[in-house]
Design an enzyme around this catalytic site. Structure first.
Site, PDB file in Angstrom:
ATOM      1  N   CYS A  25       3.896   6.637  -4.899  1.00 52.11           N
ATOM      2  CA  CYS A  25       4.222   7.988  -3.965  1.00 52.11           C
ATOM      3  C   CYS A  25       5.155   7.314  -2.772  1.00 52.11           C
ATOM      4  O   CYS A  25       5.987   7.695  -2.489  1.00 52.11           O
ATOM      5  CB  CYS A  25       3.267   8.644  -3.532  1.00 52.11           C
ATOM      6  SG  CYS A  25       3.228   9.999  -2.292  1.00 52.11           S
ATOM      7  N   ILE A  76      10.409  15.531 -11.503  1.00 49.31           N
ATOM      8  CA  ILE A  76      11.307  14.280 -11.223  1.00 49.31           C
ATOM      9  C   ILE A  76      12.756  14.576 -11.607  1.00 49.31           C
ATOM     10  O   ILE A  76      13.835  13.869 -11.058  1.00 49.31           O
ATOM     11  CB  ILE A  76      10.594  12.995 -11.912  1.00 49.31           C
ATOM     12  CG1 ILE A  76       9.175  12.876 -11.438  1.00 49.31           C
ATOM     13  CG2 ILE A  76      11.343  12.109 -11.955  1.00 49.31           C
ATOM     14  CD1 ILE A  76       8.386  11.876 -11.886  1.00 49.31           C
ATOM     15  N   HIS A  85       9.154  37.243  13.682  1.00 53.74           N
ATOM     16  CA  HIS A  85      10.465  37.604  13.274  1.00 53.74           C
ATOM     17  C   HIS A  85      11.262  36.912  14.326  1.00 53.74           C
ATOM     18  O   HIS A  85      11.048  37.111  15.499  1.00 53.74           O
ATOM     19  CB  HIS A  85      10.470  39.126  13.451  1.00 53.74           C
ATOM     20  CG  HIS A  85      11.952  39.680  13.167  1.00 53.74           C
ATOM     21  ND1 HIS A  85      12.386  39.664  12.094  1.00 53.74           N
ATOM     22  CD2 HIS A  85      12.950  39.925  13.976  1.00 53.74           C
ATOM     23  CE1 HIS A  85      13.589  39.974  11.856  1.00 53.74           C
ATOM     24  NE2 HIS A  85      14.040  40.286  13.210  1.00 53.74           N
ATOM     25  N   GLY A 116      14.100  15.167 -19.782  1.00 53.88           N
ATOM     26  CA  GLY A 116      12.847  15.764 -19.088  1.00 53.88           C
ATOM     27  C   GLY A 116      13.280  16.672 -17.611  1.00 53.88           C
ATOM     28  O   GLY A 116      13.861  16.447 -16.865  1.00 53.88           O
ATOM     29  N   LEU A 135       0.853  -1.163   0.133  1.00 56.87           N
ATOM     30  CA  LEU A 135      -0.091  -0.055   0.080  1.00 56.87           C
ATOM     31  C   LEU A 135       0.895   1.228  -0.067  1.00 56.87           C
ATOM     32  O   LEU A 135       1.967   1.404   0.514  1.00 56.87           O
ATOM     33  CB  LEU A 135      -0.807  -0.167   1.151  1.00 56.87           C
ATOM     34  CG  LEU A 135      -2.044  -1.000   1.185  1.00 56.87           C
ATOM     35  CD1 LEU A 135      -2.993  -0.998   2.438  1.00 56.87           C
ATOM     36  CD2 LEU A 135      -2.893  -1.131   0.017  1.00 56.87           C
ATOM     37  N   GLY A 136       0.255   2.258  -0.550  1.00 62.49           N
ATOM     38  CA  GLY A 136       1.308   3.453  -0.739  1.00 62.49           C
ATOM     39  C   GLY A 136       1.444   3.790  -2.151  1.00 62.49           C
ATOM     40  O   GLY A 136       1.542   5.156  -2.404  1.00 62.49           O
ATOM     41  N   ALA A 195       0.276  13.479  -5.405  1.00 64.99           N
ATOM     42  CA  ALA A 195      -0.210  12.681  -4.509  1.00 64.99           C
ATOM     43  C   ALA A 195      -1.202  13.408  -3.443  1.00 64.99           C
ATOM     44  O   ALA A 195      -2.380  12.758  -3.470  1.00 64.99           O
ATOM     45  CB  ALA A 195       1.052  12.188  -3.607  1.00 64.99           C
ATOM     46  N   GLU A 218      15.946  19.166 -21.978  1.00 67.53           N
ATOM     47  CA  GLU A 218      14.489  19.710 -21.868  1.00 67.53           C
ATOM     48  C   GLU A 218      14.025  20.313 -23.427  1.00 67.53           C
ATOM     49  O   GLU A 218      14.685  20.822 -23.766  1.00 67.53           O
ATOM     50  CB  GLU A 218      14.307  20.569 -20.709  1.00 67.53           C
ATOM     51  CG  GLU A 218      12.712  21.311 -20.692  1.00 67.53           C
ATOM     52  CD  GLU A 218      12.038  20.316 -20.748  1.00 67.53           C
ATOM     53  OE1 GLU A 218      10.746  20.613 -21.358  1.00 67.53           O
ATOM     54  OE2 GLU A 218      11.757  19.543 -19.864  1.00 67.53           O
TER      55      GLU A 218
END
Length: 467
Positions: free
Chosen positions: A42, A186, A446, A182, A38-39, A321, A205
């Site tokens: 991500c 990612i 601050h 790319g 599960l998960g 996600a 790219e």
């Protein structure tokens, strides 16, 4: 006759398991089906393990290149690549087990297997051997099967020399030369990680800028930072072919009409993702698809087949996600009739976890002008922030875009330390329809980095104090 449920969720990623938990909270008898841990991507091969890798890189980079600024001297500083990878995998495994615990805690049935729709309320379950093991029935079915890396013929992924993000975070040894195709989130995150560890990285790219969906000023600032790290960046470039020759990959690139060849140990295909729609019985059932994703009504995420819903990456962009999780919650609440507010897709934060970090929400400057707004822009550099100065993180800026007429926050863009945490204030501000003036008049503690948001708003209205 198989087991009967009120809601069956096909896929246990951040969309699926969240939808299942919300369904259980609302009293539905629920089952979640996934052949893997599960998960989803991500937790197992994406968001979480990559953040572990990036933190390792950040610590090493700080000690190696800026340690003396902090009065820290380290001799013989080294890193153990295999241990970095091992830590990442360990964290992923632990969090996946936590999700399994949540499923059990909420009394949700968990079926480990591959689910295929037989009808609008029946799912056949197949075991690891591919044999049909059981049939379940459900009044409502939510498809949350996610997405996988997109592939193109010119970059034939073999998962050994030409790899995807899954292999990139689990390599047995560090490559000396890496080409990344790319420059989305990612690709950028892996470029940062491997370059810090002294891998020679080249980014290719096809668009004009790295992180092409971000504000251009942010993209240019990140490009300057990456070039200082000696990362080679080729924009407006296309890969004509990538060919494995022995222990190397030869990448042929076209840049402004000129061809050049780049040699690397590994090539990372990071050009995007595509929906997991094959093999689940969708076409046989007549579920409508669009560009390899499931078409849904974004009011409640129902498909064209009554009682069948879809959420997350499998329905298309934005492939995030946190979007999948919210879609899952809205979907289940809509089934019960308690949610009347659709997701605002123009108020979703996007984050890239390299250093400096990048985070944004809403319109870029260019898109705001294209939409016809007259705008005010406020910028505040971290160079002028006392907290940024104190912690040694002075790179980057906050950029806010306001509607000149009403003061609406049209967009927010941050590049710098903790940008991915700072963006939450601006997402909430936009959700509550705050204005530039309300940000300016809200007291910020601050010294904090968040003061830079207040100062950026002040700069837009001619009231900034520290710039």
């Amino acid at each position: 006759m198989g087991k009967r449920f009120e809601i069956a969720v096909l896929g246990g990623g951040p969309g699926g398991y969240v939808a299942a938990i919300r369904a259980a909270q609302l009293g539905y008898k629920t089952v979640v089906i996934d052949k893997d841990n599960l998960g989803g991507v991500c937790l197992n091969w994406g968001c979480i393990p990559t953040k572990s890798l990036l933190k390792n890189a950040e610590i090493y980079d700080t000690i190696k290149n800026r340690g003396q600024d902090f009065g820290i001297t380290a001799t013989g500083l080294e890193f153990d690549f295999s241990q970095i990878i091992k830590r990442s995998r360990g964290i992923s495994d632990r969090i996946s087990k936590n999700v399994e615990f949540l499923i059990k805690k909420n009394k949700i049935e968990r079926i480990r297997g591959f689910g295929k729709l037989r009808s609008e309320n029946q799912i056949d379950i197949y075991n690891e051997s591919g044999d049909k093991s059981e049939l379940i029935e459900a009044q409502k079915i939510i498809i949350a099967t996610g997405a996988r890396p997109k592939s193109i013929p010119s970059i034939p992924v073999d998962k050994k020399m030409i790899i995807t993000s899954t292999e990139a975070m689990n390599l047995p040894e560090q490559p000396k030369e890496l080409v990344i195709v790319g420059a989305g989130a990612i690709g950028i995150e892996f470029a940062y990680f491997y370059s810090v560890l002294s891998t020679k990285v080249t980014i290719i790219e096809m668009m004009d800028n790295i992180l092409p969906i971000e504000d251009k000023e942010v993209s240019r600032e990140l490009e300057k930072s990456f070039k200082k790290r000696k990362i080679s960046i080729l924009t407006k470039a296309t890969v004509e072919k990538a060919v494995v020759k022995g222990k190397k990959v030869i990448v042929t690139v076209s840049v402004n009409g000129e061809k050049k060849e780049i040699t690397a140990d590994k090539v990372l295909n990071a050009i995007g993702v595509t929906g997991n729609v094959e093999g689940f019985g969708l076409e046989e059932l007549g579920v409508e698809l669009y560009k390899n994703h499931i078409k849904v009504n974004i009011e409640n995420y129902e498909t064209n087949i009554s009682g069948i819903y879809a959420i997350g990456d499998v329905i298309g962009p934005p492939w995030l996600a946190h979007v999948a999780s919210h879609e899952g919650i809205i979907c289940v609440e809509s089934i019960q009739g308690i949610n009347k507010k659709p997701l605002d897709y123009n108020n979703i934060p996007g984050c890239t976890y390299c250093q400096p970090q990048v985070a944004s929400v809403g319109f870029t400057e260019e898109k705001a002008i294209e939409a016809g707004y007259k705008i005010k822009i406020g910028k505040f550099p971290f160079m002028a922030s006392g907290k940024a100065f104190a912690v040694g993180e002075r790179d980057g800026f906050v950029k806010l875009i306001f509607d000149e007429k009403y003061g609406e926050i049209l967009g927010a863009h941050i590049i710098g330390s903790e940008a991915t945490e700072l963006i939450a204030e601006l997402v909430l501000a936009r959700e509550l329809e705050a204005t530039g003036e309300s940000i300016l008049k809200t007291i910020h503690a601050h010294p904090t980095l968040s003061e830079s948001i207040m100062e950026a708003a002040g700069q837009a209205y001619g009231e900034a104090i520290h710039i």
